[in-house]
Scaffold this motif. Structure first.
Motif: not given
Length: 197
Positions: A1-11
C-alpha cells in the motif's frame, strides 16, 4: 500500500500547483489527521488516505472556472485511480468521501471514512493552524483583519459542534478553546489597545 500512496501523493503534489490556505501543506495535515483518527475509529485506510490526498485537488479549478471542487475532485480521483488500477471496489467510496467533505456541502457523509475526512478537513480550520489559514485566506481574497474575524465568527466557531467522530471531537475541543481565546484577545487589542500597568 505504501507504494500506491506514494504514487498518489506525488500525483496530487504535481497536479496541485496552488499553495496557500488550501495548498499541499493543508492536504498533508488533513491526511495526517485522517491517519490518526482513522486508526482510532477503525477506518479502511485504503479508502481514507487516498480520499484525504485527493480531497482538494480541484480547488484551483474552482477558483479559476467556478467548478465545485468536491465534485470535480471526486471525478479526478476516480479517473486517476482507475488509470493506475486501484482497487475497483474502493474507488466509489473514495469519491463519496471527497464529494461530502466540504463544510458547505449539502451532501452528507454516509461512510465512516467520509465522516473522518469531513472531520479532519474541519479540524485543520481550527486551532493555531486554522487561525493562520484564516488570515492567509483573507489576504488571498484581498481582505484584512476584519474579513478574517468575520470568517472566524461565521464558520470556524461553529465547527466544534459539527464533528462526526469521537476522535475528532476530542481534538476539536482543544483547538476550539485556543481559537476562542485568540478571538477574545484580538477583540481586546483591536478595541482597547492593550492594558497599561
Amino acid at each position: 500500500m505504501d507504494d500506491e500512496i506514494d504514487l498518489i501523493r506525488n500525483y496530487v503534489e504535481t497536479t496541485l500547483r496552488a499553495s496557500g490556505s488550501h495548498g499541499f501543506d493543508h492536504i498533508l495535515r488533513v491526511t495526517r489527521l485522517c491517519e490518526a483518527i482513522g486508526r482510532v475509529e477503525g477506518a479502511d485506510m485504503r479508502v481514507l488516505i487516498p480520499a484525504a490526498l485527493f480531497h482538494d485537488i480541484a480547488r484551483p479549478l474552482e477558483e479559476e472556472r467556478g467548478f465545485s471542487h468536491e465534485e470535480e475532485g471526486a471525478r479526478i480521483a476516480e479517473d486517476y485511480l482507475r488509470s493506475v488500477r486501484y482497487d475497483t471496489d474502493r474507488i466509489p467510496l473514495i469519491a463519496h468521501a471527497i464529494r461530502t467533505h466540504r463544510y458547505r456541502s449539502t451532501a452528507t457523509p454516509e461512510t465512516l471514512e467520509a465522516k473522518i475526512l469531513s472531520d479532519a478537513d474541519k479540524l485543520d480550520a481550527l486551532g493555531a493552524v486554522g487561525i493562520a489559514r484564516t488570515f492567509l485566506r483573507a489576504g488571498e481574497h484581498g481582505g484584512g483583519i476584519q474579513d478574517a474575524v468575520d470568517h472566524i465568527g461565521d464558520k470556524l466557531l461553529k465547527l466544534k459542534g459539527l464533528m462526526y467522530t469521537d476522535g475528532a471531537r476530542q481534538i476539536a475541543e482543544e483547538r476550539h478553546e485556543l481559537l476562542t481565546r485568540f478571538v477574545e484577545n484580538l477583540d481586546e487589542e483591536m478595541h482597547v489597545g492593550g492594558r497599561c500597568r
